[in-house]
Design a protein around this motif. Structure first.
Motif, PDB file in Angstrom:
ATOM      1  N   GLY A 216     -34.609-134.421   2.795  1.00 38.79           N
ATOM      2  CA  GLY A 216     -33.562-135.323   2.822  1.00 38.79           C
ATOM      3  C   GLY A 216     -32.303-134.999   2.161  1.00 38.79           C
TER       4      GLY A 216
ATOM      5  N   THR B  55     -24.380-142.191  -0.365  1.00 39.88           N
ATOM      6  CA  THR B  55     -24.661-142.663  -2.102  1.00 39.88           C
ATOM      7  C   THR B  55     -23.931-142.567  -3.132  1.00 39.88           C
TER       8      THR B  55
ATOM      9  N   GLY C 166     -28.896-138.439  -5.232  1.00 45.03           N
ATOM     10  CA  GLY C 166     -29.085-136.954  -4.108  1.00 45.03           C
ATOM     11  C   GLY C 166     -27.902-136.979  -3.485  1.00 45.03           C
ATOM     12  N   LEU C 167     -27.677-135.584  -2.669  1.00 46.39           N
ATOM     13  CA  LEU C 167     -26.445-134.779  -1.874  1.00 46.39           C
ATOM     14  C   LEU C 167     -26.987-135.500  -0.386  1.00 46.39           C
ATOM     15  N   GLY C 168     -27.037-136.463   0.545  1.00 46.64           N
ATOM     16  CA  GLY C 168     -26.740-135.664   2.327  1.00 46.64           C
ATOM     17  C   GLY C 168     -26.164-136.116   2.802  1.00 46.64           C
TER      18      GLY C 168
ATOM     19  N   SER D 151     -37.308-135.935  -2.721  1.00 48.19           N
ATOM     20  CA  SER D 151     -36.073-135.513  -2.722  1.00 48.19           C
ATOM     21  C   SER D 151     -35.673-136.160  -4.296  1.00 48.19           C
TER      22      SER D 151
HETATM   23  C1  LIG Z   1     -35.026-139.006   1.420  1.00 52.02           C
HETATM   24  C2  LIG Z   1     -33.784-139.550   0.704  1.00 52.02           C
HETATM   25  N1  LIG Z   1     -33.002-138.514   0.102  1.00 52.02           N
HETATM   26  C3  LIG Z   1     -32.097-138.296  -0.064  1.00 52.02           C
HETATM   27  C4  LIG Z   1     -30.981-139.301   0.483  1.00 52.02           C
HETATM   28  C5  LIG Z   1     -29.633-138.818   0.791  1.00 52.02           C
HETATM   29  O1  LIG Z   1     -28.277-139.711   0.957  1.00 52.02           O
HETATM   30  P1  LIG Z   1     -27.360-139.876   1.284  1.00 52.02           P
HETATM   31  O2  LIG Z   1     -27.284-139.307   2.988  1.00 52.02           O
HETATM   32  O3  LIG Z   1     -26.566-140.617   1.458  1.00 52.02           O
HETATM   33  O4  LIG Z   1     -26.299-138.464   1.164  1.00 52.02           O
HETATM   34  C6  LIG Z   1     -31.569-138.835   2.006  1.00 52.02           C
HETATM   35  C7  LIG Z   1     -30.612-139.342   3.217  1.00 52.02           C
HETATM   36  O5  LIG Z   1     -30.497-138.725   4.346  1.00 52.02           O
HETATM   37  C8  LIG Z   1     -33.086-139.159   2.214  1.00 52.02           C
HETATM   38  O6  LIG Z   1     -33.451-139.434   3.604  1.00 52.02           O
END
Ligand SMILES: Cc1ncc(COP(=O)(O)O)c(C=O)c1O
Length: 324
Positions: free
Chosen positions: A224, A193, A187-189, A271
């Protein structure tokens, strides 16, 4: 004393403290979700980390980076905008190491999140819920500007975030699968990642690996994750490292969170459902190979939302702008 040999090794290691025990999470094959016998779908179980999310790795990397830079001095408070997992992970590590932490997060997060942060001794500053995570970022930036009693690791712009995956998660996956990774879905937060894995996998495997981002539809937040169309692209993101970006609806995220539970007994956050949905789609386009996706966190923090117990349509209609 004679000790009988263990039947199921490795056990996960022996560590000096809980912070050192972050990472080395299992990779679990999800056979029931695979659309074809030759395509294997693997879940990297980041929910097995000490606070139940992938952000334990990032928080440790951010704090070690701050220690190396000499940024955490007596009298300094670590300040970070976060809607949940990073804050909880930072709080756990800060407590263990005796650092002060303040987190800025939207005021419409669930009780579980607030309780977890308080349990680890973090101070919470609330930003307006309707402004989402962007509102928390803006408020934290304002607080830190010109006030050197704060140190803001800032996961959205700090290379320590993707490096936690480049030097950790991605190497573990390559090791488990002997380098046979054909597609990687996350996923893209903050983008940490995806960026950390993409860099490592492209370096090691070149174009044989496809890097896929699961992105929520604009205006349909999935906990997220963020839509890049919402107007903020975190500085750590290099879009050229992504081969594909596939949109996922909030309803699909919920449906697939339930499928993970019902078909594979995987209790994951929402997510991860969104990401699983895209992983299965990518798998259905392949004839053979390994698809790896990230289970970002476990489901405990989302229990009060009803996501695991209400009828799916009722869940899909829940106000998804509330931070479960
Ligand atoms: C539950 C969840 N899923 C996915 C992500 C996404 O990860 P990233 O921040 O490495 O893109 C996050 C990040 O905040 C998260 O808390």
């Amino acid at each position: 004393m004679s000790v009988p040999p263990l039947q199921n090794k490795p056990c996960g290691g022996r560590y000096s403290d809980v912070v050192a025990a972050i990472g080395n999470t299992p990779l679990i094959e999800l056979k029931r979700l695979s659309p074809k016998p030759g395509v294997r779908i693997w879940a990297k179980m980041e929910s097995f980390n000490p606070t139940g999310s992938i952000k334990d790795r990032v928080a440790r990397a951010l704090i070690e980076d701050a220690e190396e830079k000499g940024a955490i001095r007596p009298g300094v408070t670590i300040l970070e905008p976060t809607s949940g997992n990073t804050g909880i992970a930072l709080a756990m590590i800060a407590k263990r190491k005796g650092y002060k932490l303040k987190v800025v997060m939207p005021d419409n997060v669930t009780q579980e999140r607030t309780q977890l942060l308080k349990m680890y001794g973090a101070e919470i500053v609330y930003s307006p819920g309707n402004l989402g995570s962007n509102g928390a970022v803006a408020m934290a930036e304002e607080m830190a500007a010109g006030d050197d009693s704060y140190y803001m690791p800032y996961q959205y712009g700090n290379p320590a975030n993707p490096n936690a995956h480049y030097n950790g998660t991605a190497l573990e996956i390559l090791d488990e699968l002997d380098g046979q990774v054909d597609a990687f879905v996350a996923g893209l937060g903050t983008g940490g990642t995806l960026m950390g894995h993409a860099r490592r996998f492209k370096e090691e495997l070149g174009d044989r690996v496809t890097i896929v981002a699961a992105e929520p539809m604009q205006g349909e937040p999935v906990q997220g994750l963020r839509s890049l169309d919402d107007g903020y692209i975190p500085p750590i993101i290099d879009l050229s490292l992504l081969d594909r970006k596939i949109f996922v609806t909030n309803r699909d995220a919920v449906v697939w969170t339930r499928k993970l539970l019902d078909e594979e007994s995987i209790f994951a956050g929402v997510s991860s459902g969104a990401i699983a949905r895209i992983a299965v789609r990518i798998a259905s386009e392949m004839d053979e190979g390994n698809v790896v996706f990230i289970v970002c966190d476990d489901g405990w923090k989302y229990l009060s939302s009803g996501v695991y117990t209400l009828p799916v349509d009722e869940v899909a209609n829940l106000d998804s702008t509330v931070w479960w």
